[in-house]
Motif scaffolding. Sequence first.
Motif, mmCIF file in Angstrom:
data_model
loop_
_atom_site.group_PDB
_atom_site.id
_atom_site.type_symbol
_atom_site.label_atom_id
_atom_site.label_comp_id
_atom_site.label_asym_id
_atom_site.label_seq_id
_atom_site.Cartn_x
_atom_site.Cartn_y
_atom_site.Cartn_z
ATOM 1 N N VAL A 93 41.950 29.140 83.116
ATOM 2 C CA VAL A 93 42.698 27.992 82.618
ATOM 3 C C VAL A 93 42.716 28.078 81.095
ATOM 4 C CG1 VAL A 93 42.179 26.523 84.596
ATOM 5 C CG2 VAL A 93 40.626 26.549 82.650
ATOM 6 N N VAL A 94 43.673 27.393 80.476
ATOM 7 C CA VAL A 94 43.860 27.546 79.034
ATOM 8 C C VAL A 94 43.212 26.427 78.224
ATOM 9 C CG1 VAL A 94 45.995 28.845 79.372
ATOM 10 C CG2 VAL A 94 46.091 26.365 79.067
ATOM 11 N N SER A 95 42.674 25.407 78.882
ATOM 12 C CA SER A 95 42.080 24.296 78.150
ATOM 13 C C SER A 95 41.157 23.514 79.068
ATOM 14 C CB SER A 95 43.170 23.365 77.602
ATOM 15 O OG SER A 95 43.834 22.707 78.664
ATOM 16 N N PRO A 96 40.254 22.727 78.504
ATOM 17 C CA PRO A 96 39.422 21.856 79.336
ATOM 18 C C PRO A 96 40.236 20.861 80.153
ATOM 19 C CG PRO A 96 38.446 22.082 77.151
ATOM 20 C CD PRO A 96 39.801 22.722 77.088
ATOM 21 N N SER A 97 41.359 20.386 79.640
ATOM 22 C CA SER A 97 42.196 19.461 80.406
ATOM 23 C C SER A 97 42.745 20.123 81.661
ATOM 24 C CB SER A 97 43.349 18.952 79.540
ATOM 25 O OG SER A 97 42.886 18.146 78.492
ATOM 26 N N LEU A 120 35.987 28.684 87.218
ATOM 27 C CA LEU A 120 37.091 28.465 86.283
ATOM 28 C C LEU A 120 36.666 28.909 84.888
ATOM 29 C CD1 LEU A 120 38.412 24.940 87.389
ATOM 30 C CD2 LEU A 120 39.121 27.199 88.176
ATOM 31 N N HIS A 121 37.440 29.796 84.290
ATOM 32 C CA HIS A 121 37.150 30.337 82.964
ATOM 33 C C HIS A 121 38.222 29.863 81.991
ATOM 34 C CE1 HIS A 121 34.309 33.173 84.870
ATOM 35 N NE2 HIS A 121 35.227 33.269 85.801
ATOM 36 N N ILE A 122 37.802 29.397 80.820
ATOM 37 C CA ILE A 122 38.743 28.937 79.798
ATOM 38 C C ILE A 122 39.087 30.095 78.864
ATOM 39 C CG2 ILE A 122 39.067 27.403 77.833
ATOM 40 C CD1 ILE A 122 37.409 25.333 79.221
ATOM 41 N N VAL A 123 40.369 30.406 78.779
ATOM 42 C CA VAL A 123 40.889 31.413 77.842
ATOM 43 C C VAL A 123 42.032 30.744 77.078
ATOM 44 C CG1 VAL A 123 41.934 33.679 77.545
ATOM 45 C CG2 VAL A 123 40.255 33.310 79.369
ATOM 46 N N PRO A 124 41.793 30.262 75.867
ATOM 47 C CA PRO A 124 42.824 29.493 75.154
ATOM 48 C C PRO A 124 43.932 30.371 74.595
ATOM 49 C CG PRO A 124 40.913 29.780 73.758
ATOM 50 C CD PRO A 124 40.554 30.380 75.103
ATOM 51 N N ASN A 125 44.975 29.719 74.126
ATOM 52 C CA ASN A 125 46.049 30.416 73.433
ATOM 53 C C ASN A 125 45.560 30.911 72.076
ATOM 54 O OD1 ASN A 125 49.161 29.734 74.635
ATOM 55 N ND2 ASN A 125 47.475 28.518 75.427
ATOM 56 N N GLY A 126 46.258 31.893 71.529
ATOM 57 C CA GLY A 126 45.974 32.367 70.186
ATOM 58 C C GLY A 126 46.917 31.736 69.177
ATOM 59 N N ARG A 127 46.919 32.281 67.994
ATOM 60 C CA ARG A 127 47.813 31.799 66.949
ATOM 61 C C ARG A 127 48.769 32.929 66.572
ATOM 62 N NH1 ARG A 127 43.225 33.384 64.199
ATOM 63 N NH2 ARG A 127 43.562 34.634 62.311
ATOM 64 N N PRO A 128 49.960 32.601 66.099
ATOM 65 C CA PRO A 128 50.941 33.651 65.792
ATOM 66 C C PRO A 128 50.554 34.425 64.550
ATOM 67 C CG PRO A 128 51.771 31.503 65.111
ATOM 68 C CD PRO A 128 50.481 31.250 65.851
ATOM 69 N N GLY A 129 50.915 35.693 64.562
ATOM 70 C CA GLY A 129 50.785 36.503 63.343
ATOM 71 C C GLY A 129 49.437 37.119 63.125
ATOM 72 N N GLY A 130 48.347 36.426 63.421
ATOM 73 C CA GLY A 130 47.020 36.942 63.149
ATOM 74 C C GLY A 130 46.599 36.666 61.726
ATOM 75 N N ALA A 131 45.404 37.157 61.388
ATOM 76 C CA ALA A 131 44.829 36.860 60.077
ATOM 77 C C ALA A 131 45.617 37.493 58.938
ATOM 78 C CB ALA A 131 43.381 37.331 60.037
ATOM 79 N N ALA A 132 46.281 38.655 59.191
ATOM 80 C CA ALA A 132 46.981 39.364 58.120
ATOM 81 C C ALA A 132 48.453 38.987 58.029
ATOM 82 C CB ALA A 132 46.860 40.869 58.341
ATOM 83 N N ALA A 133 48.888 37.938 58.719
ATOM 84 C CA ALA A 133 50.295 37.573 58.696
ATOM 85 C C ALA A 133 50.689 37.060 57.316
ATOM 86 C CB ALA A 133 50.574 36.497 59.749
ATOM 87 N N PRO A 134 51.851 37.471 56.810
ATOM 88 C CA PRO A 134 52.276 36.980 55.492
ATOM 89 C C PRO A 134 52.644 35.505 55.558
ATOM 90 C CG PRO A 134 54.015 38.272 56.533
ATOM 91 C CD PRO A 134 52.813 38.399 57.417
ATOM 92 N N ALA A 135 52.549 34.842 54.416
ATOM 93 C CA ALA A 135 52.918 33.434 54.352
ATOM 94 C C ALA A 135 54.425 33.300 54.549
ATOM 95 C CB ALA A 135 52.512 32.853 53.002
ATOM 96 N N PRO A 136 54.860 32.251 55.253
ATOM 97 C CA PRO A 136 56.306 32.084 55.469
ATOM 98 C C PRO A 136 57.033 31.818 54.164
ATOM 99 C CG PRO A 136 55.095 30.151 56.205
ATOM 100 C CD PRO A 136 54.074 31.188 55.876
#
Length: 587
Positions: free
Chosen positions: A231-235, A250-266
Amino acid sequence: MPHRRLRLRRRTPRPGRARRAGRRRGARRLARRTRLDVLGAARRAPLDGRPPAHLSGPVIPVTAPTPLTAPVPATALDRLARADLAFLNWRDPGHPDAGGAEAYCWEIARRFAAAGAHITLVSSRYPGSRALEYRDGIRVVRAGGTFGVYAAAAAHLLRNRHAYDAVVDFQNGIPFFSPLFTPRWTADICVIHHVHQHQFDTRFRWPMNAVGRVLEKQVSRRVYRGRPVVVVSPSTREGARRELGFGNPLHIVPNGRPGGAAAPAPAGRRSDGPAVTVVSRLVPQKRVDLILRAVPALLRRRPELRFDICGDGPEAEVLRKLAADLGVASAVVFHGHVTEERKQELFHHAWLTVVPSVAEGWGLAVIEANTVGTPALAFDVPGLRDAIRPGVNGWLLDPDAELADGIDAALDELSTPEARRLAAARCRAWAAAFSWDASAERLAQVVLEDVQRIHRHLRSRRSASDLSVVTRFSSPDPAATERAVRNSLRQTDAWSRDGNVFRVLLHGCDEVRALGALRRLAVADADIALANGHDVLVGAADALAAETRPDDTPAPEPLAPEPRAADTPAPRPDAGENRATPPRSLP
């Protein structure tokens, strides 16, 4: 002389049977890969710099021996290299109606493929798409339409019954029921984004809505009994327990964030005037119409306010007509489907994003906006209450509250440049706790653990509990303790080491079972406490967002009613991982 009716035949196995036997050994081959010699030839190299005696040729003198560094332990993704996995998802990212669930599947599949696994994604076909395509190292097989994809996926698994070591079944209301079409030695993992029991009525009429509820609940519970569920969240975990009645691990595996740590600023800069960006599929359950109905009241208070709505869907024309009928078309811009770069640019331009959905599995748009420093406002509903920490990265409204009042109050909080700067720093610190690399590793741990369980015919000592325990202890021999931790804990447990201090997150157990696990590690003294929601979301090795706050950022003022503790979400009586428990020491 042999009897005339007696025929002698050399007993040789039939080719088909040999192939089936080889496929049956797939799980064993995959389990053996977890014991690869990661040093390879370097382990066998002589330490004094001299070549082995049996090799001929001139001796090249070496002035100093080259010390060997300790091998980097293989991750779960590395151990799944060369494994054959099938991902079953309703749509692929190229589908016109693709959303957060498709992004989740694709981002994780890309990382599995980059680690060396052979990934086949089975999804529905849409106009203009090809039946077979290779993208980012993933083999994409498209067949069937909105509902025909289920039959197409079943036929694909039956045709390739012995081809896969594991199948990851992404449930979008109705799963693919992959255990019915795979051998018993294949690991089947079900991924649930959110529970749809109350949403079938918004899409179907009777009797199809009743059929959907039965398939998601009673049939799924029977087919996936005893198999791991992600599941992706406690809810979502709470919904799977309460509404679906799942007793699985049941194992929680959340979503990530776009771009990663090295993503350039928009590109671009924050708007000088109030601006709101909304990114959503335009479907009824997203309730984008609530935003449009709130715009007239907001424009009377803030005539300069502007809204950017990104996304497409069956409700697009209805929403454009609604905006015209309300007389707010000049303040609302419908961008339709936009590129990832344009989406990040619009998020960065806005002061605020609003997510008025009736429920979400997680709320990927919240983290996407937080990544560029934009806070979010949403109703206190499943999924969004996990993605938003009041006082850190946004606001949560009571489900019966007026959306216009909530947006106006949030814009008041962000009315000064300094307030927007501090809010942006807190949002980025919160979003930094999530990454697609970490999510892919956590899903790989679930897959690898089930493959090993099937191979060894083992059952875990731990029950299917939603409790998790955090332990902290120090060791006089940290190297030996680290080896014991690696060899004794489950793949899905998390741990970190700082010198001789260890922090371990044990899933699926309470403090009593945690005591037994620590005794097997020969740990005599440790602090034990039930894990909170943040620990379960980001894992043991990550710090809380409050601990990763930039040095020049003061502690945030609460943007909503203050949580019970400064560094943990407000506990709910039904969420065991959020119950405050004092640390306990081993006797």
